[in-house]
Design a protein around this motif. Structure first.
Motif, PDB file in Angstrom:
ATOM      1  N   ALA A  73     -40.770 -42.216  22.021  1.00  0.00           N
ATOM      2  CA  ALA A  73     -40.646 -41.220  20.954  1.00  0.00           C
ATOM      3  C   ALA A  73     -40.748 -39.834  21.586  1.00  0.00           C
ATOM      4  CB  ALA A  73     -41.759 -41.419  19.924  1.00  0.00           C
ATOM      5  N   ALA A  74     -40.244 -38.834  20.885  1.00  0.00           N
ATOM      6  CA  ALA A  74     -40.239 -37.460  21.397  1.00  0.00           C
ATOM      7  C   ALA A  74     -41.639 -36.972  21.759  1.00  0.00           C
ATOM      8  CB  ALA A  74     -39.595 -36.528  20.379  1.00  0.00           C
ATOM      9  N   ASP A 158     -37.573 -41.578  16.366  1.00  0.00           N
ATOM     10  CA  ASP A 158     -37.669 -40.229  16.933  1.00  0.00           C
ATOM     11  C   ASP A 158     -37.499 -40.271  18.453  1.00  0.00           C
ATOM     12  OD1 ASP A 158     -38.039 -37.456  17.004  1.00  0.00           O
ATOM     13  OD2 ASP A 158     -40.230 -37.622  17.010  1.00  0.00           O
ATOM     14  N   LEU A 160     -36.716 -39.717  22.319  1.00  0.00           N
ATOM     15  CA  LEU A 160     -36.660 -38.583  23.232  1.00  0.00           C
ATOM     16  C   LEU A 160     -35.299 -38.596  23.911  1.00  0.00           C
ATOM     17  CD1 LEU A 160     -38.269 -36.278  24.655  1.00  0.00           C
ATOM     18  CD2 LEU A 160     -38.913 -37.995  26.362  1.00  0.00           C
ATOM     19  N   TYR A 169     -35.848 -31.685  27.266  1.00  0.00           N
ATOM     20  CA  TYR A 169     -35.994 -32.852  26.403  1.00  0.00           C
ATOM     21  C   TYR A 169     -35.833 -32.354  24.977  1.00  0.00           C
ATOM     22  CZ  TYR A 169     -38.068 -35.270  30.395  1.00  0.00           C
ATOM     23  OH  TYR A 169     -38.291 -35.835  31.621  1.00  0.00           O
ATOM     24  N   GLN A 170     -35.212 -33.175  24.138  1.00  0.00           N
ATOM     25  CA  GLN A 170     -34.966 -32.788  22.753  1.00  0.00           C
ATOM     26  C   GLN A 170     -35.129 -33.977  21.822  1.00  0.00           C
ATOM     27  OE1 GLN A 170     -31.261 -30.199  24.264  1.00  0.00           O
ATOM     28  NE2 GLN A 170     -31.546 -30.105  22.057  1.00  0.00           N
ATOM     29  N   ARG A 171     -34.985 -33.694  20.535  1.00  0.00           N
ATOM     30  CA  ARG A 171     -34.965 -34.724  19.491  1.00  0.00           C
ATOM     31  C   ARG A 171     -33.540 -34.844  18.971  1.00  0.00           C
ATOM     32  NH1 ARG A 171     -40.595 -33.029  17.608  1.00  0.00           N
ATOM     33  NH2 ARG A 171     -41.581 -35.084  17.578  1.00  0.00           N
ATOM     34  N   LEU A 172     -33.283 -35.931  18.258  1.00  0.00           N
ATOM     35  CA  LEU A 172     -32.001 -36.063  17.568  1.00  0.00           C
ATOM     36  C   LEU A 172     -31.925 -35.040  16.449  1.00  0.00           C
ATOM     37  CD1 LEU A 172     -31.592 -39.932  17.194  1.00  0.00           C
ATOM     38  CD2 LEU A 172     -30.535 -38.436  18.882  1.00  0.00           C
TER      39      LEU A 172
END
Length: 190
Positions: A73-74, A158, A160, A169-172
C-alpha cells in the motif's frame, strides 16, 4: 499537431507498480523493491519481473525456483524504498516486515501488503542488465478489507506506484471510466 520531444531509447511506462519481490537467500527471507513488474499471462496466471543480474534476490529465485510478489500500500513507501536502497548481502531485510508463509516454502510473504502472489519460477530471459523472471502464480492472498463484493478493489488496496520520469512514489488517481464499456460510446457500427 502536438509537438513531441525525442528522448532516444527509453523504457518508459507510467506508472509502474512498486512491488516487493521475496525469496529465501542463504536460508533467510529477503526482499527487493522492483518497479519493472507486470502480468505475463492469464492462463496460466503468470507475473514477470525484471531483476538486475547482480541482485542478491535473483540468487535466491534461481536457487529455489520460487518467489513472491507483494503489492504494498502507498503508506508503506519508506519500507519499500529501504528494501530498494539496501542489498540483502549487507542488511538483514527479514526483520523489516511481519512475514507469513503460504504454499511455497521459499516465497516469503509480507503480511502488511494488501496483495501477495506466490510464484513458481517458469522462465528466465537474459536481457542484458536485467534478467526477466517469469513466475506462475500458485496462490493469491488478498487482505479481506481490500475486497469489494469478493473482488480486489484498487482503491482499498491503495497500491504504491513509481513514476520513472520524476523518481517519485505515488498513488493511483481518479476513476475515468469502466473498462470494456466506456469505448462502446464511440461505436458507430464498427
Amino acid at each position: 499537431m502536438v509537438k513531441k520531444f525525442c528522448l532516444g531509447p527509453e523504457a518508459l511506462l507510467f506508472p509502474t507498480p512498486s512491488v516487493l519481490v521475496g525469496t529465501v537467500v542463504d536460508g533467510r527471507p529477503n526482499f527487493m523493491t522492483a518497479a519493472w513488474c507486470g502480468i505475463a499471462s492469464s492462463k496460466p496466471p503468470a507475473i514477470s519481473v525484471a531483476v538486475r543480474g547482480e541482485r542478491h534476490t535473483l540468487k535466491g529465485i534461481l536457487a529455489n525456483g520460487e518467489f513472491s510478489i507483494n503489492v504494498p500500500a502507498a503508506g508503506m513507501a519508506a519500507d519499500v524504498d529501504f528494501c530498494g536502497i539496501y542489498s540483502g548481502r549487507k542488511v538483514d531485510k527479514s526483520t523489516v516486515f511481519e512475514l507469513f508463509n503460504g504454499d511455497l516454502a521459499n516465497a516469503p510473504l509480507v503480511a502488511d501488503c494488501p496483495v501477495n502472489l506466490e510464484c513458481r519460477l517458469r522462465h528466465t530471459l537474459d536481457l542484458g542488465a536485467h534478467t526477466l523472471v517469469v513466475g506462475e502464480v500458485i496462490q493469491t492472498h488478498v487482505t479481506e478489507s481490500c475486497l469489494t463484493d469478493g473482488k480486489p478493489d484498487a482503491v482499498k488496496i491503495d497500491p504504491l506506484v513509481y513514476s520513472p520520469g520524476s523518481g517519485y512514489y505515488q498513488r493511483l488517481g481518479e476513476i475515468v471510466g469502466k473498462a470494456f464499456s466506456i469505448g462502446k460510446k464511440k461505436d458507430k457500427g464498427a
